[in-house]
Design a protein around this motif. Sequence first.
Motif, PDB file in Angstrom:
ATOM      1  N   GLY A   1       1.002  -1.326  -0.336  1.00 11.68           N
ATOM      2  CA  GLY A   1      -0.154   0.171   0.101  1.00 11.68           C
ATOM      3  C   GLY A   1       0.641   1.307   0.056  1.00 11.68           C
ATOM      4  N   ASN A   2       0.488   2.038   0.847  1.00  6.57           N
ATOM      5  CA  ASN A   2       1.392   3.445   1.080  1.00  6.57           C
ATOM      6  C   ASN A   2       2.693   3.280   1.830  1.00  6.57           C
ATOM      7  N   ASP A   3       2.824   2.070   2.245  1.00  6.20           N
ATOM      8  CA  ASP A   3       4.041   1.676   3.190  1.00  6.20           C
ATOM      9  C   ASP A   3       5.148   1.062   2.329  1.00  6.20           C
ATOM     10  N   VAL A   4       6.274   1.976   1.968  1.00  5.28           N
ATOM     11  CA  VAL A   4       7.315   1.665   1.062  1.00  5.28           C
ATOM     12  C   VAL A   4       8.734   1.367   1.948  1.00  5.28           C
ATOM     13  N   GLY A   5       9.205   0.261   1.351  1.00  8.65           N
ATOM     14  CA  GLY A   5      10.527  -0.295   2.191  1.00  8.65           C
ATOM     15  C   GLY A   5      10.586  -1.582   2.247  1.00  8.65           C
ATOM     16  N   SER A   6      11.979  -2.258   2.473  1.00  9.48           N
ATOM     17  CA  SER A   6      12.310  -3.448   2.338  1.00  9.48           C
ATOM     18  C   SER A   6      11.583  -4.275   3.778  1.00  9.48           C
ATOM     19  N   ASN A   7      11.489  -3.373   4.808  1.00  7.73           N
ATOM     20  CA  ASN A   7      11.204  -3.721   6.061  1.00  7.73           C
ATOM     21  C   ASN A   7       9.497  -4.290   6.038  1.00  7.73           C
ATOM     22  N   TYR A   8       8.872  -3.639   4.735  1.00  2.00           N
ATOM     23  CA  TYR A   8       7.427  -3.992   4.598  1.00  2.00           C
ATOM     24  C   TYR A   8       7.236  -5.256   3.552  1.00  2.00           C
ATOM     25  N   ARG A   9       8.307  -5.861   3.184  1.00  6.10           N
ATOM     26  CA  ARG A   9       8.132  -6.703   2.088  1.00  6.10           C
ATOM     27  C   ARG A   9       7.152  -8.011   2.773  1.00  6.10           C
ATOM     28  N   SER A  10       6.516  -8.569   1.593  1.00 10.62           N
ATOM     29  CA  SER A  10       5.835  -9.721   1.786  1.00 10.62           C
ATOM     30  C   SER A  10       6.721 -11.129   2.112  1.00 10.62           C
ATOM     31  N   ALA A  11       6.520 -12.075   3.121  1.00 11.78           N
ATOM     32  CA  ALA A  11       7.521 -13.036   3.532  1.00 11.78           C
ATOM     33  C   ALA A  11       6.545 -14.086   4.029  1.00 11.78           C
ATOM     34  N   ILE A  12       7.114 -15.353   3.766  1.00 17.73           N
ATOM     35  CA  ILE A  12       6.660 -16.426   4.619  1.00 17.73           C
ATOM     36  C   ILE A  12       8.001 -17.154   5.006  1.00 17.73           C
ATOM     37  N   TYR A  13       8.269 -17.157   6.437  1.00 17.21           N
ATOM     38  CA  TYR A  13       9.471 -17.613   7.054  1.00 17.21           C
ATOM     39  C   TYR A  13       9.318 -19.104   7.685  1.00 17.21           C
ATOM     40  N   TYR A  14       9.556 -20.177   7.073  1.00 23.83           N
ATOM     41  CA  TYR A  14       8.957 -21.255   7.628  1.00 23.83           C
ATOM     42  C   TYR A  14       9.971 -21.974   8.784  1.00 23.83           C
ATOM     43  N   GLN A  15       9.416 -22.882   9.413  1.00 20.71           N
ATOM     44  CA  GLN A  15      10.164 -23.742  10.394  1.00 20.71           C
ATOM     45  C   GLN A  15      10.231 -25.197  10.334  1.00 20.71           C
ATOM     46  N   THR A  16       9.375 -25.645   9.251  1.00 21.18           N
ATOM     47  CA  THR A  16       9.200 -27.077   9.071  1.00 21.18           C
ATOM     48  C   THR A  16       9.386 -27.299   7.551  1.00 21.18           C
ATOM     49  N   PRO A  17       9.763 -28.448   7.113  1.00 20.39           N
ATOM     50  CA  PRO A  17       9.546 -28.993   5.713  1.00 20.39           C
ATOM     51  C   PRO A  17       8.230 -28.776   5.322  1.00 20.39           C
ATOM     52  N   GLU A  18       6.910 -29.224   6.283  1.00 21.78           N
ATOM     53  CA  GLU A  18       5.725 -29.088   5.869  1.00 21.78           C
ATOM     54  C   GLU A  18       5.574 -27.672   5.623  1.00 21.78           C
ATOM     55  N   GLN A  19       5.918 -26.862   6.375  1.00 20.00           N
ATOM     56  CA  GLN A  19       5.686 -25.239   6.148  1.00 20.00           C
ATOM     57  C   GLN A  19       6.134 -24.886   4.789  1.00 20.00           C
ATOM     58  N   GLU A  20       7.393 -25.281   4.543  1.00 21.98           N
ATOM     59  CA  GLU A  20       7.801 -24.798   3.408  1.00 21.98           C
ATOM     60  C   GLU A  20       7.248 -25.253   2.031  1.00 21.98           C
TER      61      GLU A  20
END
Length: 411
Positions: free
Chosen positions: A105-124
């Motif tokens: 939206g109006n928030d710009v910067g790499s700190n606002y990136r879309s991300a999925i940080y997984y912890q298990t092979p199932e989540q990946e």
Amino acid sequence: MTQKAQDLSQYPSLVLGMGCFWGAEKRMGELSGVLDVQSGYANGDGAASYTHILAYEKALQSGQTQGKNHAEVVKVIFDPAQVSVTQVLMHFWENHNPTQGDRQGNDVGSNYRSAIYYQTPEQEAAAKETRRLYQQALTEAGYLRITTEIAPLTTYTPAEEYHQDYLQKNPNGYCGLGGTGVTFPREASTAKPASLQHKVEILQGAQLNQEIQLVMFSAPECGYCDAFKRDIAQHWQAEVDLAITEVSQVPTGWQLGQALFATPTLVLFKQGVEVSRYTGYQGDAQRFWQWLGFQLLTPEQQKIAFESGTERPFTGSHLDEKRAGTFVDPITGAPLFRSETKYESGSGWPSFFNPVEGALTLHPDDTHGMQRIEVRSASSGIHLGHVFNDGPPPTYKRYCINGEVLKFIAD
């Protein structure tokens, strides 16, 4: 939070970046089966604090440093017996725009990136498969490539306490979070969570009132949304049309002035363009009606309604109205007086000897060196006029009302 912190260690969690974590926390917390959502910072270099991340991003953008900034994320703790990883990710994809790169939206910067940080092979595996399915749906809808970062969780730090449950503490708080309006393909999950079973569709601008239209952007399991519907929407009689949607996407072909950031948000459109909005309903119905009144009433009407003004005698509307019908509040549309109670008082203002039951509230008024009884609309709280004890039978009352703050609806 629905359970005590010490009871949550046995449950899995998924760390997700959806832009500003205030709105992300609220959106993910609405999903049935989610036990807790915590705002935090993940997968970056350096100190993980709000002030450091903002300063680090500024340095990155100006070329003064290198490295990778932390992302604003939410840690979603869920009960697998109630909701699967796939269903959590379905909710994730639908509730932000994953095609915008380092922004939301109006928030710009790499700190606002879309991300999925997984912890298990199932989540990946679930992250990559749901990305594939949602990319197909987005492509069909005309959107570009998904830019979501999918990576193992390397660092996570909870955000400062004032960021936690931010939109519950600050219903008017800003966060530019909004989805694409593209529904995740439901065949990807054999067990749909309850909160996703309602039909999700973007409002079609061509089917709404082009001249003036009010749209309420709501959400499932939103207490303030339910309160607005109960207090106001289910009794709606106002002249302006009201549409309600649980999709955080503007009606097709229409234009918002800024991103949506909280629910409920009421947006007033004229000719398909946002002209005003009301965010943060907390049970104060008259505050909402006053906002709407400033959008609908003329300056002369506003002066009477909100500043206890008075029109000059024999100049207002409806003085000679004799048809059968009802005089209503010009903002809410609530009935105030029936035409059979109107009479010619010779005062120069529309006069009535009896109001609709429950339509008015009375208030002492000692302004201008006089002692009078002020009359206000019970639904909107606007000033209407005064009541005197020199009217005809059977009530012997004279409700002396400014015609400019009455609307007449013929039978």
